[in-house]
Write an enzyme that holds these catalytic residues in place. Structure first.
Site, mmCIF file in Angstrom:
data_model
loop_
_atom_site.group_PDB
_atom_site.id
_atom_site.type_symbol
_atom_site.label_atom_id
_atom_site.label_comp_id
_atom_site.label_asym_id
_atom_site.label_seq_id
_atom_site.Cartn_x
_atom_site.Cartn_y
_atom_site.Cartn_z
ATOM 1 N N CYS A 45 0.828 -1.207 0.000
ATOM 2 C CA CYS A 45 0.000 0.000 0.000
ATOM 3 C C CYS A 45 0.864 1.260 0.000
ATOM 4 O O CYS A 45 2.060 1.214 0.291
ATOM 5 C CB CYS A 45 -0.887 0.047 1.249
ATOM 6 S SG CYS A 45 -1.919 -1.401 1.524
ATOM 7 N N CYS A 49 -2.721 4.869 2.993
ATOM 8 C CA CYS A 49 -3.841 3.940 2.805
ATOM 9 C C CYS A 49 -4.724 3.907 4.050
ATOM 10 O O CYS A 49 -4.227 3.786 5.178
ATOM 11 C CB CYS A 49 -3.315 2.532 2.511
ATOM 12 S SG CYS A 49 -4.635 1.319 2.228
ATOM 13 N N ARG A 74 0.993 -7.973 -3.935
ATOM 14 C CA ARG A 74 -0.024 -7.461 -4.865
ATOM 15 C C ARG A 74 -0.435 -6.036 -4.477
ATOM 16 O O ARG A 74 -0.442 -5.688 -3.290
ATOM 17 C CB ARG A 74 -1.272 -8.353 -4.844
ATOM 18 C CG ARG A 74 -0.992 -9.807 -5.133
ATOM 19 C CD ARG A 74 -2.298 -10.599 -5.217
ATOM 20 N NE ARG A 74 -3.113 -10.459 -4.018
ATOM 21 C CZ ARG A 74 -2.948 -11.153 -2.898
ATOM 22 N NH1 ARG A 74 -1.956 -12.021 -2.803
ATOM 23 N NH2 ARG A 74 -3.754 -10.977 -1.865
ATOM 24 N N CYS A 76 -2.620 -2.907 -3.523
ATOM 25 C CA CYS A 76 -3.854 -2.691 -2.773
ATOM 26 C C CYS A 76 -4.922 -2.100 -3.697
ATOM 27 O O CYS A 76 -4.673 -1.112 -4.392
ATOM 28 C CB CYS A 76 -3.585 -1.731 -1.612
ATOM 29 S SG CYS A 76 -5.069 -1.256 -0.693
ATOM 30 N N CYS A 79 -6.097 1.690 -2.105
ATOM 31 C CA CYS A 79 -5.335 2.943 -2.225
ATOM 32 C C CYS A 79 -4.578 3.076 -3.547
ATOM 33 O O CYS A 79 -4.042 4.132 -3.850
ATOM 34 C CB CYS A 79 -4.368 3.084 -1.058
ATOM 35 S SG CYS A 79 -2.983 1.890 -1.067
#
Length: 366
Positions: A45, A49, A74, A76, A79
């Site tokens: 993030c 976030c 991965r 987010c 955000c």
């Protein structure tokens, strides 16, 4: 020059406390300076976030979103950290380079061509790219191809179509890299790993919950955690379509050996392994297994020991990707300033492990 740029390891050294405070306060001023990734969710993030904050020992900082993705995290969906431009122009240069590499279909990436597109010399570009990302542009391109292949196959494409769509020039090239990049043959991966049979068990240990998993070839995962549910979920996510079943009896011996080691009743762990690794990772992991009980090495010492003194950051990444805790003792690698650095299974566990091993070595236990 940014703090991120001055450090070799993704944990960004002495600035981690400042970055952590920025994450806790959700400070928007730090958006574009770094992203933070959470090991328990696999998501990264931006600092601002709004999501609930994870525990500090589960958080790692990265200079760029692309570096976090290369480490397996991965983006987010809340955000969208990739939508933020890097504040440091040099970091933004590498972000542009990553996008250019991701868009290329060729097997080989020309440093000269990339340098011209970015307006810098090929030497400066490669040196800067490796310093920020920890890998070369070519290695990043190979990782991108592997991700495209996995994505295409998972969405239903045939192996052949996915191969060419990902940018592999031939099936021999794909199969050549299958074991290191996919962990199984392309055909098996195309079936979602259904041909894999994995047995596992979870038991209590001096370091919390201990999960041990194995194929018919050997141990494929040893993990430490706080809850059984988290450990099981993590295993099933990694081997999403494999045939995974509990086998407490069959793995009793492996668990007993690891627990005896943690209790100080056994000096080392001798178990057959079935793990995915690149040639570089194997070099690093073999070096880690040679570190004596009660001793530590710095990331730079490990890099020098394997004959690659400039690969400090890559060594740190190899340690972080170790899936068999304790068997490959990545906890014995620390920073040159004696800071513990990172640990996939939590810094508090790393601290306890090292203290226990030092005490045992001091008593001559073994």
């Amino acid at each position: 020059m940014s703090a991120v740029f001055k450090n070799e390891i993704n944990s960004v050294g002495d600035d981690t406390e400042r970055f952590w405070q920025a994450v806790l306060s959700k400070d928007r001023q730090y958006d574009g300076q770094f992203v933070f990734a959470v090991s328990s969710t696999g998501i990264y993030c931006r600092p601002s976030c709004p999501a609930r904050r994870a525990r500090r020992d589960r958080v790692t900082f990265f200079a760029l979103p692309e570096a976090a993705e290369e480490a397996g995290f991965r983006e987010c969906r809340r955000c969208h950290p990739k939508n933020v431009s890097a504040l440091d122009p040099r970091l933004e240069l590498i972000r542009r380079a990553c996008r250019l590499i991701e868009e290329q279909d060729e097997e080989r990436v020309s440093l000269e061509a990339l340098g011209k597109l970015l307006g810098v010399s090929s030497f400066h570009f490669q040196r800067t790219f490796k310093r920020v990302m920890g890998i070369t542009p070519r290695q990043y391109a190979e990782a991108c191809r592997a991700r495209r292949f996995r994505s295409s196959v998972q969405s239903g494409e045939s192996i052949t179509s996915a191969m060419y769509e990902a940018g592999y020039g031939s099936s021999s090239r794909l199969y050549e890299r299958a074991e290191s990049e996919l962990g199984m043959t392309p055909a098996t991966y195309g079936r979602g790993g259904k041909a894999m049979k994995i047995s596992y068990t979870v038991a209590s240990s001096p370091m919390g919950q201990l999960l041990v998993a194995a194929t018919d070839k050997g141990i494929c995962a040893v993990r430490l955690g706080d809850t059984v549910a988290d450990l099981e979920s993590d295993l099933r996510e990694e081997f999403a379509a494999a045939d995974i079943r509990t086998n407490d009896e069959g793995l009793r011996g492996a668990v007993a050996q690891i627990v005896r080691h943690l209790e100080g009743k056994q000096p080392g762990i001798e178990l057959p392994l079935d793990i995915r690794a690149t040639a570089f990772q194997r070099l690093v992991w073999e070096a880690l297994q040679a570190i004596p009980l009660g001793e530590t090495r710095s990331y730079s010492e490990v890099a020098k020991g394997i004959g690659k003194p400039s690969a400090v950051r890559a060594v740190a990444r190899a340690c972080a990707s170790n899936s068999v805790a304790l068997v490959i003792p990545c906890h014995r690698v620390i920073r040159e300033d004696q800071n513990l650095g990172g640990y996939r299974w939590g810094l508090e566990r790393k601290k306890k492990l090292l203290a226990s091993e030092r005490e045992r070595a001091g008593k001559g236990a073994g």
